[in-house]
Each structure stands twice: as C-alpha cells, then as structure tokens.
Scaffold this motif. Sequence first.
Motif, PDB file in Angstrom:
ATOM      1  N   ARG A  30     -16.590 -25.177 -18.844  1.00 46.49           N
ATOM      2  CA  ARG A  30     -15.797 -25.362 -20.076  1.00 46.49           C
ATOM      3  C   ARG A  30     -15.579 -23.979 -20.689  1.00 46.49           C
ATOM      4  N   PRO A 219     -12.474 -23.977 -14.959  1.00 39.58           N
ATOM      5  CA  PRO A 219     -12.256 -24.734 -16.206  1.00 39.58           C
ATOM      6  C   PRO A 219     -10.936 -25.499 -16.185  1.00 39.58           C
ATOM      7  N   THR A 220     -10.912 -26.578 -15.404  1.00 41.07           N
ATOM      8  CA  THR A 220      -9.667 -27.327 -15.214  1.00 41.07           C
ATOM      9  C   THR A 220      -9.700 -28.695 -15.884  1.00 41.07           C
ATOM     10  N   HIS A 221     -10.650 -28.900 -16.819  1.00 38.73           N
ATOM     11  CA  HIS A 221     -10.666 -30.105 -17.659  1.00 38.73           C
ATOM     12  C   HIS A 221     -10.561 -31.386 -16.831  1.00 38.73           C
ATOM     13  N   GLU A 222     -11.486 -31.527 -15.904  1.00 36.97           N
ATOM     14  CA  GLU A 222     -11.640 -32.725 -15.057  1.00 36.97           C
ATOM     15  C   GLU A 222     -10.549 -32.863 -13.994  1.00 36.97           C
TER      16      GLU A 222
END
Length: 376
Positions: A30, A219-222
């Motif tokens: 994150r 950090p690809t937000h799921e």
Amino acid sequence: MTEVVNLTTMEVDALMDADGGLNLTDGHARLVLTPQQSDIVARIPEMFVEATRRPFSEIELAAHKAFFSAVGQHTAPVGSGRILSCYSSTLATDIVARALPAGTTVAVLHPTFDNIADLMRTRGLQLVPLSEEDLMAQKWPGAPVEAIVVTLPNNPTGLVTPEGHLRSLAEHAARNDQTVIIDASFRGQVRDAQYDTYAVLDAAGCAWITIEDTGKLWPTHELKIGMLAYSERTDLPIEYAFSESLLAASPVVLQLITDLAGDWVNGGYERARELVERNRAVVEETLSPVGLKLADPESQISVARIELPQDGPDSDVLHKEMLARGVHVLPCAPFHWADPEGGLRYIRVSLARPFETVQSAVQTMAEAYRDLTPAR
C-alpha cells in the motif's frame, strides 16, 4: 452467533476504518506508485484494447514468462498448461485444499498466516504443525502425513527455507509418496528465496504444488494474480477444482503484471527494498527506547514482528490499546494456529507503507506500550 476473528477480519476492519486510522495490518503493498509504475498504470486503457485483440492464452503466457523470470524461477512449467492464473493466492490455496481428499493429514508450517490452516480445515483436512525449528533441523514428518506445506519466505518471521533443506524435504517426500506444497507469496521480495525451487523439486522426483503471488510486490490496489503451479507427478484434480471457482483471471491484470515484472528487474526491486529497509530501521529505532525489539532482525520481507518482554503487556492487550489510539496492527496469536498462546509475546506491523505512516504508527506503539507498562 459467535463472532469469528482471524487475521483477515482484522485487516478488513483496518480497511473499513471510517475514522482513517493508520493501517499496518496486511502485507499488501500500500504504497505510492513510483514514477516508473505510474507510467505502466497509465497504459491500462491500452491494455483493455489489447485484451480484445490478442488471444487470452498469449497474454497469459507473456505474464507467466515475465513474472517467473523476474523472481528467478527459470524452470517453472511456463507454457505447459500447469500454471493456473487466479484472482488471488488465497483462492489458489482454497483450490488446493479442495483438490486434496477430505480427511488427508497435512503438515503445515508453524507459525504462519492463519488462513492457510483455516482454509484447509474448512475443506475437511487434518492438520499437524511443522515448526520452523524442525524445518531447520530437517526433521520431516512421516505417515500419516500425505502433504507438507511450507511458506517460503515465511510470514510473519521472514524465514527462508535454504535450498539444501528444500532438497532434503523434496527427497523425503518422494520416498514417502508425499506432496510438497509451497506458498511463495513473498518470494519476489527476497533474493535469498529466489533460487529455482522448481528445479530442486523436479530433480528430487516428488509431487509438488506451488502458489505464487503478485499482491505483496506492487501497489496495484488488489489488481493482482495468484499463480497456482503443479508438477507432472501431481495426480490431484487441480484443474477441476479451479474450474469450480473461476473461468479465468483478467487479461488486463495479466498485462499489468507483465509490465510490472519488467520494471521489477530494471530497478523496481531495489527501489522497493530501500523503502522497506528504511521502514524496518525506523521501527527498531523508535521502539528500542521503550524496551521493544525486532523479533526477526534478519527478516527481509515487508512485515516485521516485534517481541514483547515477558513482564509487560501481551500482544492482545497492546493491540486493543493501539486500536483505541487509531492504529491497526496484528497480534500474533492467530499466526500460531496450533498454539495461539505461543504468539502472545509478538505483534506484527506491515512495512509496505509510506515512511511517514510507519513512523507515526510505531511512535504511537512506543507511547502505548510505555503507558501500559508500570514504572519499575
């Protein structure tokens, strides 16, 4: 109805905190995108266009080639049809648990992230712990154990199973008709864990299953992929269990993984390592004055366990106090899935966060621990 509390429910609570509390729970990256990663993410509209133009199999193969090469797994069965792309490594774990016959006795590394044990118990498997001490002493379980699960590197301790130890385990499994299952979700963060495990496993002649993950790296937000690979010697119904769960992973996400893996081998790994180690250093520097220390100072993964002295508050007490002060961390009892009391003297923080977030959170931890500890 009794509320079930596991590590993931604590992580969900942190994500859903309407008051904006600091979240040092899950190990997902994150972080702020680097300039290089931002350039890749900016191309997502192009990836949607490509997803309509190119065959899915071609896109998936490119992603597998790029990812496995980026993490040193040069003999992984890329292109063989024995690597399945899942939405997440958790889904991959559940697929493996369903493919194993109900009632199978499985040895699982201890401590490790509790959802591995939870998913397997839910699917009717019988679990026994394999301690890190026995792993390092190469004391491998025999009958009735039919499968052995190792997390490499281990979460939360960061322990990397050495190549020679994995070879010993794989040869033992081949002799005893056992399946070796490796969760390598944090592998991409640690060079020492990037020896070619597929070459080791195949040379030993055992049946094996591996689970790789991209969610801990970028950090690809799921927007992530869990890759489930298995050996030619594995006769479990992996593909059928996969088909019960999903049709395919997103070809857009697979293209994103391809490009991020390319960045990883062109400086991305080093940029991430620098941030994680800076965060690990500030944890140690901030907590040392109140008598707290890193439990695993040699760990290289993006989480850190903090050891609590025997004569002070345990991690459950400190965890509750941290929540009251707006900071989410993980008490370690659930990692000790076979012996929760064994984790009471440890608490875990994620290092895959902006430096200012980690610095502020551990300063709060130092203050909370000091306030909870009677003057001596």
